[in-house]
Each structure stands twice: as structure tokens, then as C-alpha cells.
Design a protein around this motif. Structure first.
Motif, PDB file in Angstrom:
ATOM      1  N   SER A  66       0.809  -1.216   0.000  1.00  0.00           N
ATOM      2  CA  SER A  66       0.000   0.000   0.000  1.00  0.00           C
ATOM      3  C   SER A  66       0.841   1.264   0.000  1.00  0.00           C
ATOM      4  O   SER A  66       0.362   2.324  -0.397  1.00  0.00           O
ATOM      5  N   ASP A  67       2.099   1.179   0.450  1.00  0.00           N
ATOM      6  CA  ASP A  67       2.984   2.337   0.412  1.00  0.00           C
ATOM      7  C   ASP A  67       3.897   2.303  -0.806  1.00  0.00           C
ATOM      8  O   ASP A  67       4.984   2.881  -0.792  1.00  0.00           O
ATOM      9  N   PHE A  68       3.466   1.576  -1.858  1.00  0.00           N
ATOM     10  CA  PHE A  68       4.114   1.564  -3.170  1.00  0.00           C
ATOM     11  C   PHE A  68       5.544   1.017  -3.119  1.00  0.00           C
ATOM     12  O   PHE A  68       6.436   1.519  -3.797  1.00  0.00           O
ATOM     13  N   GLN A  69       5.731  -0.001  -2.328  1.00  0.00           N
ATOM     14  CA  GLN A  69       7.019  -0.677  -2.246  1.00  0.00           C
ATOM     15  C   GLN A  69       6.904  -2.037  -2.919  1.00  0.00           C
ATOM     16  O   GLN A  69       5.950  -2.777  -2.682  1.00  0.00           O
ATOM     17  N   ASP A  70       7.893  -2.345  -3.736  1.00  0.00           N
ATOM     18  CA  ASP A  70       7.873  -3.596  -4.485  1.00  0.00           C
ATOM     19  C   ASP A  70       8.423  -4.722  -3.617  1.00  0.00           C
ATOM     20  O   ASP A  70       9.469  -4.577  -2.980  1.00  0.00           O
ATOM     21  N   VAL A  71       7.706  -5.855  -3.602  1.00  0.00           N
ATOM     22  CA  VAL A  71       8.152  -7.032  -2.872  1.00  0.00           C
ATOM     23  C   VAL A  71       8.127  -8.231  -3.815  1.00  0.00           C
ATOM     24  O   VAL A  71       7.341  -8.283  -4.764  1.00  0.00           O
ATOM     25  N   THR A  72       9.001  -9.186  -3.528  1.00  0.00           N
ATOM     26  CA  THR A  72       9.096 -10.412  -4.318  1.00  0.00           C
ATOM     27  C   THR A  72       8.579 -11.566  -3.483  1.00  0.00           C
ATOM     28  O   THR A  72       9.016 -11.744  -2.337  1.00  0.00           O
ATOM     29  N   VAL A  73       7.683 -12.350  -4.079  1.00  0.00           N
ATOM     30  CA  VAL A  73       7.094 -13.495  -3.386  1.00  0.00           C
ATOM     31  C   VAL A  73       7.595 -14.761  -4.057  1.00  0.00           C
ATOM     32  O   VAL A  73       7.478 -14.927  -5.282  1.00  0.00           O
ATOM     33  N   GLN A  74       8.133 -15.648  -3.271  1.00  0.00           N
ATOM     34  CA  GLN A  74       8.619 -16.945  -3.767  1.00  0.00           C
ATOM     35  C   GLN A  74       7.800 -18.037  -3.089  1.00  0.00           C
ATOM     36  O   GLN A  74       7.775 -18.142  -1.871  1.00  0.00           O
ATOM     37  N   ALA A  75       7.105 -18.836  -3.915  1.00  0.00           N
ATOM     38  CA  ALA A  75       6.206 -19.848  -3.368  1.00  0.00           C
ATOM     39  C   ALA A  75       6.229 -21.088  -4.255  1.00  0.00           C
ATOM     40  O   ALA A  75       6.792 -21.092  -5.360  1.00  0.00           O
ATOM     41  N   THR A  76       5.612 -22.158  -3.753  1.00  0.00           N
ATOM     42  CA  THR A  76       5.469 -23.417  -4.482  1.00  0.00           C
ATOM     43  C   THR A  76       4.055 -23.935  -4.250  1.00  0.00           C
ATOM     44  O   THR A  76       3.603 -24.019  -3.096  1.00  0.00           O
ATOM     45  N   ILE A  77       3.364 -24.295  -5.374  1.00  0.00           N
ATOM     46  CA  ILE A  77       1.994 -24.807  -5.301  1.00  0.00           C
ATOM     47  C   ILE A  77       2.011 -26.282  -5.674  1.00  0.00           C
ATOM     48  O   ILE A  77       2.593 -26.676  -6.688  1.00  0.00           O
ATOM     49  N   THR A  78       1.416 -27.080  -4.841  1.00  0.00           N
ATOM     50  CA  THR A  78       1.246 -28.508  -5.125  1.00  0.00           C
ATOM     51  C   THR A  78      -0.210 -28.739  -5.536  1.00  0.00           C
ATOM     52  O   THR A  78      -1.131 -28.412  -4.775  1.00  0.00           O
ATOM     53  N   TYR A  79      -0.397 -29.314  -6.723  1.00  0.00           N
ATOM     54  CA  TYR A  79      -1.750 -29.533  -7.242  1.00  0.00           C
ATOM     55  C   TYR A  79      -1.834 -30.910  -7.878  1.00  0.00           C
ATOM     56  O   TYR A  79      -0.831 -31.581  -8.108  1.00  0.00           O
ATOM     57  N   ARG A  80      -3.079 -31.282  -8.184  1.00  0.00           N
ATOM     58  CA  ARG A  80      -3.318 -32.526  -8.896  1.00  0.00           C
ATOM     59  C   ARG A  80      -4.662 -32.411  -9.648  1.00  0.00           C
ATOM     60  O   ARG A  80      -5.519 -31.599  -9.289  1.00  0.00           O
TER      61      ARG A  80
END
Length: 336
Positions: A66-80
Motif C-alpha cells: 500500500s505504500d508503493f514498495q515492491d516485494v518479491t514473493v517466492q512460493a510453491t503450489i502442489t496440485y493434482r
């Protein structure tokens, strides 16, 4: 990928335990199932192969707070894929009846669908918080919003895809911003460290002061005891001198008395000896009182001769002999 064996005018397909294989001919499903194995004619068969095992999809995307700062998200999704028939009808999982390979890229389509959906939920959530809250909250809120959003996504349910789990590894801002965010904490930690260091030094100084005071008190006590020792030694020396002087006085007095006694004894002895000699001399004089002069001279000459040194030669002059003879004759006549 399905294993297809070639024979004249026919083919044989053998699936695996993790894939759902379907055989459609003239719009009617002939064979379908996991691990299916069947014969088909390549010119009239429509085949599709849908994987039903769990798949891992890594994600790395950017969002803005909301304060216009860029963030990087690193995630892993397990699906089937839970409904292979529905998924085959929504996504192209068809395979070549000659090679068994997919004609398109169905897994890329599934990955794009999951990635865009996950990004949408994460971006919407991060846009409502500032950078500080996002960093303080950690990965938990992002993981929860992605998991809840994907599991409630109607499009995924209609496609026959289910999300097994979501893992968010990190939510990080830009390096410069992250360094700036870490600075207050580092400063606070450094201040705590400095405070602990100062307290430790203060305690050390206090202990050194206490040790110094103890040493000073010890030195004062030693000096006081040394003063007492010197005083005692002086008193002992003075007492020894007094005792020695008293003993000397007693010895001197005894020696003086002994000397006086000896002197008196000697004087008495000398007096007695003198008296005895006087008496002897008086008796001797009384004995010689009536002796003729010639006899006395003869006795004197005898006494003198007894005390004279040895005489080797004696010269008598006539005058001396005459005088002596005359005196001797005169003495005898007087005696007669």
C-alpha cells in the motif's frame, strides 16, 4: 507419456499408474481409466492422457504494498487433477496416436492458470498493507490467502484441478529497502549490545574499585599492625635495656662489694703482715741489741756477701788489712 506399440492396421496403448488415458471414437468414449491398456485404430481414435499425480509448481512474482514498495514473493503450489475427464474437456491433453506425445502444452496452461490465480490473490492482499506490516507478518498471511483463494476458485474446480498445498518460501522487498528496514533493528541491537558492554564495563570498574578498596584497607590494616609491631618491638627493646641495666647495676654493685671486701681483706692482711714483720723486726733488733759492733759488722758483711755476685779476684791493700786487724784486736781486748 503413453507407450504405443505399432502393428499393421492397429496400435496398442499401455498407460501408467499415474496417468489417466482416454480413447474416444466418433464422439463416444471407448476406453478410459488410470493405467488403461487397449487396442485402437490410429485413423479413427482420439486419445488423451491426463496426469493424476501430485505436481509441484514453483512461483516467483512481484507485488506492491500500500505504500508503493515492491516485494518479491517466492512460493510453491502442489496440485493434482482430480477429474481427468473434465480436465480433458477443458484443456487439450490429446496425444499423437503414433508417438504418444502431447500435441500441445497442457501442463503449461495449467501452470499459467495457477500462477495467475495465485498472483492475483497475493497481490490483492499485499496491496492492502504497508511494507512494514507485510514484513512483520511474514509468509503466513500470504500463504493463507493463496491457499484459501485457490481452493475456493470456481474455475479450477470446474477444470477438475485441486490444490493440495501452498508453500511460501519468502516475501522480500528490494535489497536497498530491506537494508533500510534492517537498519533500525540493527541499531537497536547494537545499542543493546553497547549498553550490555557499558554495563559489563561498569560492573568491571565497580569490581576493580571494590578490589582497590579492599587492597587499600588491607594495606591500612597491615600498616596499623606494623605500627603495633614496631611499638611492641620498641617496648620489648626498652624493657630488655632496662632489665640489662638493672642486671648490670646489680652485677656492678656485687662487683664493687666484692672489690671492697677484697681490698679490706688485703688491707687487713697487709696490716697483719706488717704487724708481724714489725714484731719480728723488733724481736730481731732486740736480739742484736747486746751484740758487739764487730760481730754486727761481720754479720752484715756475711749478709752482704750472700747477696753479692761471685768474686773471682779479691785484692786487699795493706792499709785495709791493718785497719781490720786493729779493729779486730781492739774488739777482743774490750771483750776481755
Amino acid at each position: 507419456m503413453a507407450d504405443i506399440a505399432r502393428y499393421p492396421f492397429a496400435r496398442h496403448l499401455r498407460g501408467s499408474s499415474t496417468t489417466h488415458v482416454g480413447h474416444v471414437r466418433n464422439g463416444r468414449t471407448i476406453h478410459a481409466g488410470v493405467g488403461a491398456s487397449f487396442w485402437f485404430r490410429p485413423l479413427s481414435a482420439v486419445l488423451h492422457e491426463v496426469p493424476v499425480d501430485d505436481r509441484e509448481l514453483p512461483l516467483l512474482f512481484h507485488a506492491r504494498t500500500s505504500d508503493f514498495q515492491d516485494v518479491t514473493v517466492q512460493a510453491t503450489i502442489t496440485y493434482r487433477v482430480t477429474d481427468p475427464s473434465t480436465a480433458a474437456g477443458r484443456i487439450d491433453f490429446s496425444i499423437d496416436p503414433e508417438t504418444g506425445a502431447w500435441r500441445g502444452t497442457p501442463l503449461d496452461q495449467v501452470a499459467g492458470l495457477l500462477t495467475e490465480s495465485a498472483q492475483q490473490y497475493a497481490i490483492d492482499m499485499l496491496a492492502t498493507v504497508d511494507l512494514t506490516d507485510a514484513m512483520a507478518g511474514g509468509v503466513g498471511p500470504v500463504r493463507s490467502v493463496i491457499t484459501d483463494g485457490l481452493r475456493a476458485d470456481e474455475r479450477l474446480a470446474e477444470t477438475g484441478i485441486a490444490v493440495v498445498g501452498v508453500r511460501v518460501v519468502a516475501v522480500r522487498p528490494e535489497p536497498e529497502v530491506e537494508k533500510a528496514l534492517r537498519t533500525p533493528t540493527r541499531e537497536r541491537v547494537q545499542q543493546e549490545s553497547d549498553r550490555a558492554t557499558f554495563e559489563r564495563r561498569a560492573i568491571a570498574v565497580e569490581r576493580e574499585r571494590a578490589i582497590g578498596e579492599n587492597e587499600l584497607q588491607t594495606q591500612i590494616e597491615l600498616a596499623r599492625r606494623e605500627e603495633q609491631l614496631v611499638s611492641q618491638r620498641g617496648a620489648n627493646t626498652r624493657r630488655e635495656a632496662e632489665e640489662a641495666a638493672a642486671a648490670g647495676a646489680i652485677a656492678a654493685e656485687g662487683e664493687a662489694r666484692r672489690t671492697v671486701t677484697l681490698a679490706e681483706a688485703r688491707a687487713e692482711g697487709a696490716r697483719l703482715a706488717g704487724a708481724a714483720e714489725g714484731d719480728a723486726e723488733a724481736a730481731r733488733m732486740a736480739a742484736y741489741r747486746d751484740v758487739p759492733e764487730a760481730v754486727l759488722l761481720a754479720l752484715a758483711a756475711k749478709e752482704l756477701a750472700a747477696h753479692l755476685p761471685a768474686i773471682d779476684t779479691l785484692v786487699l791493700s795493706p792499709d785495709l788489712v791493718s785497719t781490720a786487724l786493729a779493729q779486730l784486736a781492739g774488739g777482743r781486748t774490750a771483750a776481755s
